[in-house]
Write an enzyme that holds these catalytic residues in place. Structure first.
Site, mmCIF file in Angstrom:
data_model
loop_
_atom_site.group_PDB
_atom_site.id
_atom_site.type_symbol
_atom_site.label_atom_id
_atom_site.label_comp_id
_atom_site.label_asym_id
_atom_site.label_seq_id
_atom_site.Cartn_x
_atom_site.Cartn_y
_atom_site.Cartn_z
ATOM 1 N N ILE A 231 68.162 44.947 76.644
ATOM 2 C CA ILE A 231 68.399 43.929 77.675
ATOM 3 C C ILE A 231 67.775 44.351 78.997
ATOM 4 O O ILE A 231 67.250 43.523 79.747
ATOM 5 C CB ILE A 231 69.912 43.715 77.876
ATOM 6 C CG1 ILE A 231 70.597 43.443 76.544
ATOM 7 C CG2 ILE A 231 70.175 42.582 78.851
ATOM 8 C CD1 ILE A 231 72.092 43.710 76.551
ATOM 9 N N TYR B 127 70.275 43.382 69.429
ATOM 10 C CA TYR B 127 69.962 43.861 70.781
ATOM 11 C C TYR B 127 71.106 44.699 71.317
ATOM 12 O O TYR B 127 72.250 44.592 70.878
ATOM 13 C CB TYR B 127 69.660 42.695 71.728
ATOM 14 C CG TYR B 127 70.857 41.834 72.074
ATOM 15 C CD1 TYR B 127 71.675 42.138 73.169
ATOM 16 C CD2 TYR B 127 71.161 40.693 71.333
ATOM 17 C CE1 TYR B 127 72.760 41.343 73.494
ATOM 18 C CE2 TYR B 127 72.246 39.889 71.648
ATOM 19 C CZ TYR B 127 73.041 40.219 72.733
ATOM 20 O OH TYR B 127 74.122 39.428 73.061
ATOM 21 N N CYS B 128 70.769 45.552 72.286
ATOM 22 C CA CYS B 128 71.759 46.371 72.987
ATOM 23 C C CYS B 128 71.225 46.630 74.396
ATOM 24 O O CYS B 128 70.227 46.036 74.805
ATOM 25 C CB CYS B 128 72.043 47.665 72.238
ATOM 26 S SG CYS B 128 70.588 48.679 71.907
ATOM 27 N N THR B 129 71.865 47.492 75.153
ATOM 28 C CA THR B 129 71.527 47.666 76.569
ATOM 29 C C THR B 129 70.104 48.157 76.799
ATOM 30 O O THR B 129 69.313 47.515 77.487
ATOM 31 C CB THR B 129 72.519 48.629 77.241
ATOM 32 O OG1 THR B 129 73.844 48.178 77.012
ATOM 33 C CG2 THR B 129 72.260 48.718 78.737
#
Length: 328
Positions: A212, A183-185
């Protein structure tokens, strides 16, 4: 306070012809409508965060959706009370996401349109978080993780995103035969990183679709199992994600107390992002180490016009002196 400003986060991997000219034209349009933000344009696509009032952001979204190949571009929208940017930047880069593969003598760069991990909805990602046989990797920079992260996620021992491939190779035996989700922003980094893992031979690789930012807005999961805040690359710095049982995980660089306030180290040649209270910022001259506190170009010292005597006094209060050996 009324939330009459919208912040748009978006990206799209799509071939852009004459990307340098596209960037120049894009900047001209953004300025013409009064939009603020930061956008990267490359041959491989576009990645940006912008802010403005409702009318301005609507004009921008309509404009982008009118461009060939961008009709379905997904905007993630936050409503805020203040602008997230002070100026408007559109820059042409070689890539919208630099994974550093060629820098580290790895294989060629990844094209997410050809190779990427399976998309997981927020609900599916939450289920993965609860599955003891699934490895969850945070693919962001270290300071992003320190402010907030998913519960149980692995924090790679890296400073920035570009170091992640080497870290994975060094730790391959830990999760090569397991299901891995990343996952990342907002999702743009995971598109490449998950694709790289697929190319490395990982058989079951997933990614949080929309990142996210989408997880926190999902009406079903409501950001649950996220601890802390999400780091964002604009004036807000930190935004809420967990709307069920929020917690603070950030720790003050100097004393370890709960903290969610980021500053950059006063030494311009260090510039490390550190979490600290205003009190400790003053106490430690915003220097992450003794060397940075006494650096002749310390920005905190110059901004506050501290005399040498005042610097010596503050150093003495924490058991240091100007002429002591640096400890970094």
């Amino acid at each position: 306070m009324a939330k009459d400003i919208r912040v748009l986060l978006y990206y799209l991997y799509t071939p852009i012809e004459n990307a340098e000219q596209f960037a120049a034209d894009h900047l001209a349009f953004c300025k013409s409508i009064g939009l603020k933000g930061r956008i990267l344009v490359a041959d491989e696509g576009i990645n940006g965060t912008v802010s403005g009032d409702y009318e301005t952001t609507q004009k921008y979204m309509d404009y982008v959706h009118s461009l060939p190949g961008m009709e379905e571009l997904w905007f993630k929208i936050d409503e805020e009370s203040e602008q997230a940017f002070k100026k408007m930047f559109v820059r042409y880069k070689k890539e919208i996401v630099h994974l550093g593969l060629e820098d580290n003598d790895f294989d060629n760069d990844i094209n997410p349109l050809e190779t990427t991990g399976a998309y997981l909805s927020p609900k599916e990602f939450k289920e993965a978080l609860l599955d003891k046989d699934t490895v969850v990797l945070d693919t962001r920079n270290d300071y992003e993780y320190d402010l907030g992260h998913f519960r149980g996620a692995i924090r790679p021992d890296i400073r920035n995103f570009r170091e992640x491939p080497q870290w994975v190779r060094d730790n391959k035996e830990k999760f090569m035969d397991k299901r891995v989700v990343v996952y990342c922003t907002g999702g743009v980094r995971c598109e490449k990183f998950s694709g790289w893992m697929v190319r490395e031979g990982y058989k079951d690789v997933g990614q949080l679709h929309g990142g996210i930012a989408t997880y926190g807005k999902d009406p079903e999961v409501q950001g649950e199992l996220w601890d802390g805040k999400m780091y964002v690359f604009d004036e807000r710095i930190a935004v809420d994600v967990n709307h069920v049982n929020p917690t603070i995980v950030g720790k003050d660089w100097f004393d370890g107390t709960p903290c969610e306030r980021y500053v950059n180290c006063g030494n311009p040649f260090c510039n490390r992002r550190i979490l600290t209270s205003e009190e400790n910022e003053d106490k430690y001259l915003r220097g992450c180490s003794h060397e940075c506190r006494v650096h002749p170009r310390n920005r905190y010292v110059s901004k506050n016009e501290l005399t040498q005597a005042e610097v010596i006094e503050r150093l003495a209060a924490i058991g240091e002196s100007l002429d002591q050996a640096a400890t970094v």
